[in-house]
Design a protein around this motif. Structure first.
Motif, PDB file in Angstrom:
ATOM      1  N   ARG A  99       0.848  -1.196   0.000  1.00  0.00           N
ATOM      2  CA  ARG A  99       0.000   0.000   0.000  1.00  0.00           C
ATOM      3  C   ARG A  99       0.887   1.251   0.000  1.00  0.00           C
ATOM      4  O   ARG A  99       1.885   1.304   0.706  1.00  0.00           O
ATOM      5  CB  ARG A  99      -0.900  -0.017   1.249  1.00  0.00           C
TER       6      ARG A  99
ATOM      7  N   ILE B 102      -6.447  -4.114  -5.883  1.00  0.00           N
ATOM      8  CA  ILE B 102      -6.511  -3.591  -4.511  1.00  0.00           C
ATOM      9  C   ILE B 102      -6.913  -4.695  -3.533  1.00  0.00           C
ATOM     10  O   ILE B 102      -6.330  -4.828  -2.446  1.00  0.00           O
ATOM     11  CB  ILE B 102      -7.488  -2.405  -4.444  1.00  0.00           C
TER      12      ILE B 102
ATOM     13  N   LEU C 159     -12.082  -0.480   0.115  1.00  0.00           N
ATOM     14  CA  LEU C 159     -11.756   0.354  -1.043  1.00  0.00           C
ATOM     15  C   LEU C 159     -11.908  -0.429  -2.344  1.00  0.00           C
ATOM     16  O   LEU C 159     -12.500   0.069  -3.313  1.00  0.00           O
ATOM     17  CB  LEU C 159     -10.326   0.882  -0.910  1.00  0.00           C
TER      18      LEU C 159
ATOM     19  N   GLN D 242      -8.450  -1.422   5.442  1.00  0.00           N
ATOM     20  CA  GLN D 242      -9.395  -0.648   4.632  1.00  0.00           C
ATOM     21  C   GLN D 242      -9.266  -0.931   3.137  1.00  0.00           C
ATOM     22  O   GLN D 242     -10.086  -0.461   2.349  1.00  0.00           O
ATOM     23  CB  GLN D 242      -9.193   0.848   4.896  1.00  0.00           C
ATOM     24  N   LEU D 243      -8.221  -1.670   2.749  1.00  0.00           N
ATOM     25  CA  LEU D 243      -8.029  -1.968   1.335  1.00  0.00           C
ATOM     26  C   LEU D 243      -9.187  -2.785   0.780  1.00  0.00           C
ATOM     27  O   LEU D 243      -9.588  -2.603  -0.370  1.00  0.00           O
ATOM     28  CB  LEU D 243      -6.710  -2.723   1.130  1.00  0.00           C
TER      29      LEU D 243
ATOM     30  N   VAL E 118      -5.497   6.042  -0.471  1.00  0.00           N
ATOM     31  CA  VAL E 118      -6.725   6.506   0.170  1.00  0.00           C
ATOM     32  C   VAL E 118      -6.970   5.735   1.463  1.00  0.00           C
ATOM     33  O   VAL E 118      -7.480   6.284   2.450  1.00  0.00           O
ATOM     34  CB  VAL E 118      -7.923   6.360  -0.787  1.00  0.00           C
ATOM     35  N   ALA E 119      -6.611   4.442   1.455  1.00  0.00           N
ATOM     36  CA  ALA E 119      -6.804   3.608   2.648  1.00  0.00           C
ATOM     37  C   ALA E 119      -5.788   3.985   3.717  1.00  0.00           C
ATOM     38  O   ALA E 119      -4.594   4.076   3.450  1.00  0.00           O
ATOM     39  CB  ALA E 119      -6.663   2.135   2.275  1.00  0.00           C
TER      40      ALA E 119
ATOM     41  N   LEU F  61      -4.462   4.667  -5.770  1.00  0.00           N
ATOM     42  CA  LEU F  61      -5.735   4.588  -5.044  1.00  0.00           C
ATOM     43  C   LEU F  61      -5.554   4.000  -3.654  1.00  0.00           C
ATOM     44  O   LEU F  61      -6.302   4.336  -2.732  1.00  0.00           O
ATOM     45  CB  LEU F  61      -6.740   3.753  -5.839  1.00  0.00           C
ATOM     46  N   SER F  62      -4.572   3.100  -3.511  1.00  0.00           N
ATOM     47  CA  SER F  62      -4.359   2.467  -2.202  1.00  0.00           C
ATOM     48  C   SER F  62      -3.944   3.484  -1.142  1.00  0.00           C
ATOM     49  O   SER F  62      -4.059   3.217   0.053  1.00  0.00           O
ATOM     50  CB  SER F  62      -3.293   1.371  -2.311  1.00  0.00           C
TER      51      SER F  62
ATOM     52  N   PHE G 214     -15.552  -0.976  -3.097  1.00  0.00           N
ATOM     53  CA  PHE G 214     -16.180   0.269  -3.551  1.00  0.00           C
ATOM     54  C   PHE G 214     -15.871   0.522  -5.032  1.00  0.00           C
ATOM     55  O   PHE G 214     -16.771   0.868  -5.816  1.00  0.00           O
ATOM     56  CB  PHE G 214     -15.690   1.439  -2.706  1.00  0.00           C
ATOM     57  N   VAL G 215     -14.621   0.347  -5.427  1.00  0.00           N
ATOM     58  CA  VAL G 215     -14.243   0.539  -6.835  1.00  0.00           C
ATOM     59  C   VAL G 215     -14.974  -0.477  -7.716  1.00  0.00           C
ATOM     60  O   VAL G 215     -15.483  -0.135  -8.789  1.00  0.00           O
ATOM     61  CB  VAL G 215     -12.718   0.405  -7.009  1.00  0.00           C
TER      62      VAL G 215
END
Length: 532
Positions: free
Chosen positions: A236, A358, A309, A305-306, A299-300, A296-297, A312-313
């Motif tokens: 991450r 992710i 995430l 939280q990965l 963001v976690a 994007l990782s 969600f994607v």
């Protein structure tokens, strides 16, 4: 809001025709057409718009139909699709079984092979490659039988050696790079490289070839499992300094993609544009997936939280697909006159692969623990793995019944299917290698190091592994292995005409091809030369 306003609001085609009913009263029934796949200038309504419009028409006594129904779902019976998915998994497991047999035999011959690394490599090559080759062509119909036989023998060995009694008291070596990662990544690379040439032979099963709309095949697993194998060993993004470690591998992958596109254009080689598009290829998908997924990782805020995430994607991507994006990708009548339309398969599937990447990073973090584990610690990992298999299995069945599985768009069905295969193979590798073989026939690199210092041979400990040496070598330079295989595949297609070969010739060519590629990787690994 009436039906005409629904269609006019999104600028899509709407047609109406009246036919005679078979009823006694001779009433007319109104049919409304919402998908005209035979007119290039027309498009189809999204599924949501169809449901809204059809519901309103049905309330008025009409009925709806679609002209090009295969654009939406695979028309193969759902039960047949599920059986096919199980068959594909069994085909993958053959390589796992072959790797286990190789480990047992070379372990029994360890005193003879202690310093003869080339001999060990050759024995492993025969034991692993030959079953893998025949499992994807002439003996594919018997992979389930082979799997059941291996299961019976495996259970018999466990009972005979009383493995369950010893496994409770021992420690398990995991660390940051568990051997299951090496085995899983090597298996994915091995089968991918094998199949990219095997598909050109007539004895390669037709149902294993890539699908271009909905459906699932062995060849469809390649890019998804490659993304997964890339994700489980990735990190991450936590600090800006970590970008330095990202630029080199991504740059290499994208450069390979650009070179492939350029070379194909120069030699006027026409690739199947329904796979990734006109200019796009698998290297671009891998490179941009790693690049976007890593950014994007960030963001976690934690590794836990990965998963959220990634889901969600994936959910956002599926909503876009169901809202009309899948029609844009699969409609063969849309001209490829711009970069976006020419490469719509590769571009529109990218969010799905990013989501898969992710989730794979999260999967990898879940396995990376301290160096040694007790049996109770390993049980927690196995428990979470079994739960993951159950969840993804249910999701696969649900996807087959509803949205379908589509590699070309990397929809939710495809992503959960790839995760299901990866989790299932990981569980089997841990059960066979970590729990069973390492307990019954332990093999420690540290013990091998002492043998070297006794004067038998002077080599590094990296040549003494618990994993078959050939799989360690393949995993060490996975991308290079894939690139060399692509070059050899092109040469075989140009000079040997694989489509004209019989069964015996095809097996011989595939064995020589695999020998050349794996030997190159073994030489690089022997001298600790990592390219990519």
């Amino acid at each position: 809001m009436d039906v005409d306003k629904v269609n006019n609001s999104i600028g899509l085609f709407y047609g109406r025709k009246t036919v005679s009913s078979n009823s006694a009263e001779g009433d007319n029934i109104t049919f409304n057409r919402y998908c005209n796949a035979y007119e290039p200038e027309q498009h189809c309504l999204s599924i949501f718009a169809q449901l809204l419009a059809c519901r309103q028409v049905a309330s008025g006594g009409g009925r709806c139909y679609k002209v090009d129904t295969e654009m939406f779902l695979d028309d193969t019976p759902k039960q047949a699709v599920l059986i096919k998915l199980c068959h594909i998994f069994c085909t993958v497991v053959v390589t796992l079984i072959a790797a286990a047999i190789s480990r047992i035999i070379t372990q029994k011959m360890s005193s003879m092979l202690r310093c003869r690394h080339w001999l060990k490599f050759f024995i492993e090559f025969i034991l692993i490659t030959l079953p893998s080759v025949i499992s994807v062509n002439i003996a594919n119909a018997y992979v389930e039988h082979f799997g059941c036989l291996a299961l019976v023998v495996f259970c018999a060995i466990i009972c005979w050696k009383k493995c369950d009694q010893y496994v409770l008291d021992r420690e398990f070596e995991f660390g940051r790079r568990p051997q299951v990662f090496t085995l899983l990544r090597a298996t994915i690379s091995y089968l991918t490289v094998l199949c990219i040439l095997a598909i050109d032979f007539e004895n390669f099963p037709k149902f294993f070839r890539k699908t271009h709309r909905y459906g699932a095949s062995l060849m469809d697993t390649g890019i998804g499992l490659f993304v997964f194998s890339m994700g489980i060993v990735s990190q991450r993004l936590q600090k800006p300094s970590h970008l330095n470690r990202l630029l080199l591998p991504v740059g290499c992958i994208l450069t390979l993609g650009l070179l492939r596109t350029t070379v194909l254009a120069l030699i006027d080689y026409r690739q199947d544009e329904r796979e990734y598009g006109v200019h796009w290829n698998a290297f671009f998908t891998l490179g941009f997936t790693k690049l976007i997924g890593t950014f994007l990782s960030a963001v976690a805020r934690s590794d836990g939280q990965l998963l959220l995430l990634g889901l969600f994607v994936l959910g956002t991507h599926e909503i876009a697909l169901q809202s009309g994006l899948q029609l844009f990708v699969m409609d063969s009548n849309i001209p490829r006159d711009t970069f976006a339309t020419a490469n719509r398969e590769g571009l529109c599937s990218l969010p799905g692969f990013v989501a898969l990447y992710i989730v794979s990073v999260y999967f990898g973090k879940h396995f990376q623990t301290r160096e040694t584990l007790t049996f109770s610690d390993l049980k927690k990992i196995l428990k979470s793995l079994i739960i993951g298999i159950c969840v993804t299995s249910f999701s696969v069945v649900l996807s087959v019944m509803t949205v379908g599985i589509a590699r070309v768009t990397c929809n939710v069905g495809y992503v959960v299917w790839i995760l299901n295969i990866a989790a299932g193979v990981s569980l089997l590798y841990i059960a066979v290698f970590d729990l069973a073989l390492d307990t019954i026939w332990p093999s420690s690199p540290k013990m091998a190091g002492h043998s070297d210092r006794d004067g038998c041979c002077i080599l590094s400990n990296h040549m003494h592994t618990r994993v078959p040496l050939i799989m360690e070598a393949v995993n060490y330079n996975g991308l290079t292995f894939f690139l060399v295989a692509n070059l050899l595949t092109g040469a075989v297609n140009i000079y040997l005409k694989p489509e004209e070969r019989n069964d015996a010739e095809s097996i011989f060519i595939l064995m020589v091809y695999m020998f050349l590629t794996t030997t190159a990787m073994f030489i690089l690994y022997k001298f600790k030369l990592r390219i990519a």
